[in-house]
Design an enzyme around this catalytic site. Structure first.
Site, mmCIF file in Angstrom:
data_model
loop_
_atom_site.group_PDB
_atom_site.id
_atom_site.type_symbol
_atom_site.label_atom_id
_atom_site.label_comp_id
_atom_site.label_asym_id
_atom_site.label_seq_id
_atom_site.Cartn_x
_atom_site.Cartn_y
_atom_site.Cartn_z
ATOM 1 N N CYS A 255 0.825 -1.195 0.000
ATOM 2 C CA CYS A 255 0.000 0.000 0.000
ATOM 3 C C CYS A 255 0.858 1.243 0.000
ATOM 4 O O CYS A 255 1.786 1.356 0.808
ATOM 5 C CB CYS A 255 -0.883 -0.023 1.246
ATOM 6 S SG CYS A 255 -1.854 1.460 1.435
ATOM 7 N N ARG A 356 -12.173 0.860 -7.441
ATOM 8 C CA ARG A 356 -11.605 0.783 -6.095
ATOM 9 C C ARG A 356 -10.731 2.000 -5.776
ATOM 10 O O ARG A 356 -10.874 2.630 -4.760
ATOM 11 C CB ARG A 356 -10.787 -0.492 -5.903
ATOM 12 C CG ARG A 356 -10.255 -0.574 -4.473
ATOM 13 C CD ARG A 356 -9.571 -1.889 -4.147
ATOM 14 N NE ARG A 356 -8.855 -1.740 -2.896
ATOM 15 C CZ ARG A 356 -9.196 -2.323 -1.759
ATOM 16 N NH1 ARG A 356 -10.214 -3.097 -1.699
ATOM 17 N NH2 ARG A 356 -8.476 -2.117 -0.665
HETATM 18 P P1 IMP Z 1 -0.810 -7.215 3.450
HETATM 19 O O1 IMP Z 1 -1.351 -8.447 4.105
HETATM 20 O O2 IMP Z 1 0.033 -6.389 4.357
HETATM 21 O O3 IMP Z 1 -0.085 -7.538 2.179
HETATM 22 O O4 IMP Z 1 -2.074 -6.282 3.099
HETATM 23 C C1 IMP Z 1 -3.128 -6.707 2.291
HETATM 24 C C2 IMP Z 1 -4.244 -5.670 2.295
HETATM 25 O O5 IMP Z 1 -3.807 -4.454 1.679
HETATM 26 C C3 IMP Z 1 -5.476 -6.024 1.508
HETATM 27 O O6 IMP Z 1 -6.334 -6.901 2.175
HETATM 28 C C4 IMP Z 1 -6.129 -4.664 1.260
HETATM 29 O O7 IMP Z 1 -6.893 -4.219 2.347
HETATM 30 C C5 IMP Z 1 -4.943 -3.745 1.148
HETATM 31 N N1 IMP Z 1 -4.650 -3.404 -0.254
HETATM 32 C C6 IMP Z 1 -4.693 -4.186 -1.351
HETATM 33 N N2 IMP Z 1 -4.298 -3.520 -2.440
HETATM 34 C C7 IMP Z 1 -3.997 -2.266 -2.046
HETATM 35 C C8 IMP Z 1 -3.507 -1.104 -2.717
HETATM 36 O O8 IMP Z 1 -3.218 -1.086 -3.906
HETATM 37 N N3 IMP Z 1 -3.343 0.019 -1.944
HETATM 38 C C9 IMP Z 1 -3.626 0.016 -0.625
HETATM 39 N N4 IMP Z 1 -4.042 -1.058 0.057
HETATM 40 C C10 IMP Z 1 -4.235 -2.190 -0.653
#
Ligand code: IMP
Length: 429
Positions: A255, A356
């Site tokens: 993100c 989104r």
């Molecule tokens: P991770 O487990 O830290 O990799 O976070 C995954 C989460 O990041 C997802 O479930 C979403 O809520 C969020 N997410 C997914 N794609 C994006 C993006 O492009 N920008 C910001 N947040 C995202």
């Protein structure tokens, strides 16, 4: 004029305070909830992202007691097809790795192995696993890793598939508040959970659209993402049938919202904020909170749970798995898989992610694209999350998630101190 309001805590800012425990970690019950009606023996959901969850990931998760949420960066027909594929799958966890109940039965199994789609089997004797059979040519790293993970899971968590009333595997699917046709079709296709998938749901148009959508479906609806107490109060007062909240803004590993837009409610804080609202309404535990973003380890998941969450959602944690969509990539002798944010350029180029992060008013990218190390079967990560959560809740002195809410404590640690409680001062291999 704006003002500084409060201070936000992240996973790295806190540690779990050890508490007196009456049970061994392997007896800790980690059963949690994704929503009012979706109960998960392993309280983990996979992110609806096009490098994380399609049917293969959803099938392996549900077979072992967790839940996949199919992404929506595809046409409605394609997403419906993904849901069907999960619904048509063999629900048994032994479909992942067949079991033979005595060495003598092995011969019979060998004839069926290919038909079962496996190159390995676990051999049991007298009810205990005694070995792994690997077919000629089977990749030992992959299959032995998978078999070890399964045996470890069996010895502590006692995994069981999550199934619907017809005995089929459960599956979640991502929706947009504005795409009512998608939601209705997914419910018809048998999706057990519809998960709203927008970066900032607390927006007048989005909430109004979601309220309308909610009257057209009867399956459990998870609303998100939100991060503040006000957003939780507002959503719950305006929309009757919210069955869960997906919380956390900008903590995701891919993100870049926090960087490009400067906005964030880190996941731990988002849980604290929404749980405060739920307690005010007498709904804590009744409307489950899913902690989403930035969960790197079972320890992070346990911190979110102690803060009041009922389950966690992970992207990166599972993105290196065999069952995540996309091919393996070899770079300099190491194997990786692609992982990208749904607001990244590549994902946005696939047309259906458009609403989104990229409405005309929001032309900016809010996600990055990268590689994560290949980690073999998702079963290895499922086992890691399950046994790690048991250990972490064991430290907290809790024998269940409800007890972790009541007894668990988190303490703040200084930024310098947070380094001391991670591996340090050795050359890590
Ligand atoms: P991770 O487990 O830290 O990799 O976070 C995954 C989460 O990041 C997802 O479930 C979403 O809520 C969020 N997410 C997914 N794609 C994006 C993006 O492009 N920008 C910001 N947040 C995202």
């Amino acid at each position: 004029m704006g003002k500084i309001t409060g201070e936000y805590l992240t996973f790295n800012d806190v540690v779990i305070v050890p508490g007196y425990s009456r049970v061994e970690p392997s007896n800790v019950d980690i059963t949690g909830k994704a929503s009012k009606r979706v109960i998960l023996p392993i309280p983990m959901l996979s992110s609806p992202m096009d490098t994380v969850t399609e049917h293969r990931m959803a099938i392996i998760l549900a077979r072992f007691g967790a839940l996949g949420v199919i992404h929506r960066n595809m046409s409605i027909d394609e997403q419906v097809e993904e849901v069907w594929r999960v619904k048509k799958a063999n629900p048994s966890l032994w479909a992942e790795l067949p079991r033979v109940d005595s060495p003598e039965a092995l011969e019979d199994l060998l004839l069926r192995l290919e038909e079962l789609g496996s190159q390995a089997a676990i051999v049991f004797h007298g009810g205990a696993p005694v070995g792994v059979y690997l077919a000629l040519g089977a990749d030992p790293d992959y299959w032995a890793g998978k078999a070890n993970a399964l045996v470890t899971l069996l010895s502590s968590v006692n995994p069981a598939p999550v199934t619907d009333e017809l005995g089929r595997l459960m599956v979640g699917a991502a929706i947009s508040p504005f795409d009512h046709e998608r939601a209705v079709r997914l419910e018809k296709a048998g999706a057990d959970l519809l998960v709203v998938d927008v970066a900032h749901l607390h927006n007048e148009n989005a909430v109004t659209a979601l309220k309308k959508l909610s009257s057209k479906i009867s399956v459990d609806l998870v609303a998100g993402n939100i991060g503040t107490r006000e957003a939780a109060l507002d959503l719950l007062s305006r929309i009757e049938n919210i069955a869960g909240l997906r919380v956390g803004i900008s903590s995701g590993s891919i993100c870049s919202t926090g960087e490009v837009a400067g906005a964030a409610v880190p996941t731990l804080q988002a849980v604290l904020n929404t749980v405060e609202a739920l307690k005010e309404l007498g709904l804590h535990g009744k409307v489950p909170v899913i902690a989403d973003g930035g969960i790197r380890t079972p320890g992070d998941a346990a911190k979110a749970i102690i803060a009041g969450a009922s389950s966690v959602m992970v992207g990166r944690f599972l993105a290196g798995s065999e069952e995540a969509p996309g091919a393996k990539v070899r770079v300099g002798g190491k194997v990786y898989k692609a992982y990208r944010g749904m607001g990244s350029r590549g994902a946005r180029e696939r047309r259906y992610a458009l609403d989104r992060y990229s409405k005309p008013s929001k032309a900016i990218e809010e996600g990055v694209e990268g590689l994560v190390p290949y980690t073999g079967s998702a079963l290895v990560k499922i086992m890691e999350m399950a046994t790690g959560l048991q250990a972490a809740l064991g430290y907290a002195g809790a024998s269940s998630i409800e007890e972790a809410w009541a007894k668990g404590r988190l303490a703040r640690i200084t930024p310098i101190g947070s380094r001391e409680v991670s591996p340090h001062d050795v050359l890590l291999g």
